[in-house]
Scaffold this motif. Structure first.
Motif, PDB file in Angstrom:
ATOM      1  N   UNK A  14      -6.140   3.383 -18.850  1.00  0.00           N
ATOM      2  CA  UNK A  14      -5.768   4.753 -18.469  1.00  0.00           C
ATOM      3  C   UNK A  14      -6.651   5.230 -17.321  1.00  0.00           C
ATOM      4  N   UNK A  15      -7.939   4.959 -17.397  1.00  0.00           N
ATOM      5  CA  UNK A  15      -8.856   5.360 -16.331  1.00  0.00           C
ATOM      6  C   UNK A  15      -8.511   4.654 -15.029  1.00  0.00           C
ATOM      7  N   UNK A  16      -8.233   3.357 -15.090  1.00  0.00           N
ATOM      8  CA  UNK A  16      -7.888   2.601 -13.879  1.00  0.00           C
ATOM      9  C   UNK A  16      -6.614   3.151 -13.249  1.00  0.00           C
ATOM     10  N   UNK A  17      -5.588   3.420 -14.056  1.00  0.00           N
ATOM     11  CA  UNK A  17      -4.348   3.955 -13.519  1.00  0.00           C
ATOM     12  C   UNK A  17      -4.544   5.358 -12.955  1.00  0.00           C
ATOM     13  N   UNK A  18      -5.389   6.163 -13.575  1.00  0.00           N
ATOM     14  CA  UNK A  18      -5.660   7.503 -13.061  1.00  0.00           C
ATOM     15  C   UNK A  18      -6.351   7.421 -11.698  1.00  0.00           C
ATOM     16  N   UNK A  19      -7.317   6.520 -11.560  1.00  0.00           N
ATOM     17  CA  UNK A  19      -7.997   6.338 -10.279  1.00  0.00           C
ATOM     18  C   UNK A  19      -7.015   5.841  -9.233  1.00  0.00           C
ATOM     19  N   UNK A  20      -6.169   4.883  -9.599  1.00  0.00           N
ATOM     20  CA  UNK A  20      -5.164   4.361  -8.671  1.00  0.00           C
ATOM     21  C   UNK A  20      -4.233   5.473  -8.209  1.00  0.00           C
ATOM     22  N   UNK A  21      -3.798   6.323  -9.124  1.00  0.00           N
ATOM     23  CA  UNK A  21      -2.899   7.429  -8.788  1.00  0.00           C
ATOM     24  C   UNK A  21      -3.569   8.404  -7.824  1.00  0.00           C
ATOM     25  N   UNK A  22      -4.843   8.746  -8.074  1.00  0.00           N
ATOM     26  CA  UNK A  22      -5.552   9.677  -7.198  1.00  0.00           C
ATOM     27  C   UNK A  22      -5.745   9.096  -5.799  1.00  0.00           C
ATOM     28  N   UNK A  24      -3.874   6.800  -4.355  1.00  0.00           N
ATOM     29  CA  UNK A  24      -2.558   6.740  -3.722  1.00  0.00           C
ATOM     30  C   UNK A  24      -2.142   8.116  -3.218  1.00  0.00           C
ATOM     31  N   UNK A  25      -2.386   9.142  -4.022  1.00  0.00           N
ATOM     32  CA  UNK A  25      -2.016  10.507  -3.647  1.00  0.00           C
ATOM     33  C   UNK A  25      -2.828  10.973  -2.453  1.00  0.00           C
ATOM     34  N   UNK A  30      -3.423  12.041   3.410  1.00  0.00           N
ATOM     35  CA  UNK A  30      -4.114  11.769   4.666  1.00  0.00           C
ATOM     36  C   UNK A  30      -3.133  11.254   5.709  1.00  0.00           C
ATOM     37  N   UNK A  31      -2.204  10.416   5.297  1.00  0.00           N
ATOM     38  CA  UNK A  31      -1.189   9.908   6.218  1.00  0.00           C
ATOM     39  C   UNK A  31      -0.312  11.043   6.714  1.00  0.00           C
ATOM     40  N   UNK A  32       0.086  11.943   5.832  1.00  0.00           N
ATOM     41  CA  UNK A  32       0.896  13.094   6.237  1.00  0.00           C
ATOM     42  C   UNK A  32       0.134  13.981   7.207  1.00  0.00           C
ATOM     43  N   UNK A  33      -1.154  14.181   6.968  1.00  0.00           N
ATOM     44  CA  UNK A  33      -1.972  14.988   7.871  1.00  0.00           C
ATOM     45  C   UNK A  33      -2.062  14.342   9.253  1.00  0.00           C
TER      46      UNK A  33
END
Length: 55
Positions: A14-22, A24-25, A30-33
């Protein structure tokens, strides 16, 4: 496997997926900016070119 081991593995996943999600977001933001800044620069350059053409 004991229940504690399975519980620890689930929590770690769960921690790994949460870090991956953050990550990615934040990279998407940053790409949009960056692309919005490039668009603004291109629009500014286009308006400058149009003003030169008028003169």
């Amino acid at each position: 496997m004991t229940g504690e081991l399975v519980e620890g593995i689930i929590i770690m996943l769960v921690i790994v997926f949460a870090i991956f999600y953050m990550v990615k977001k934040s990279s998407r933001q940053a790409l949009n900016d960056m692309t919005s800044q490039q668009d603004e620069s291109a629009e500014k350059a286009d308006s400058t070119d149009k003003e030169r053409d008028k003169n």
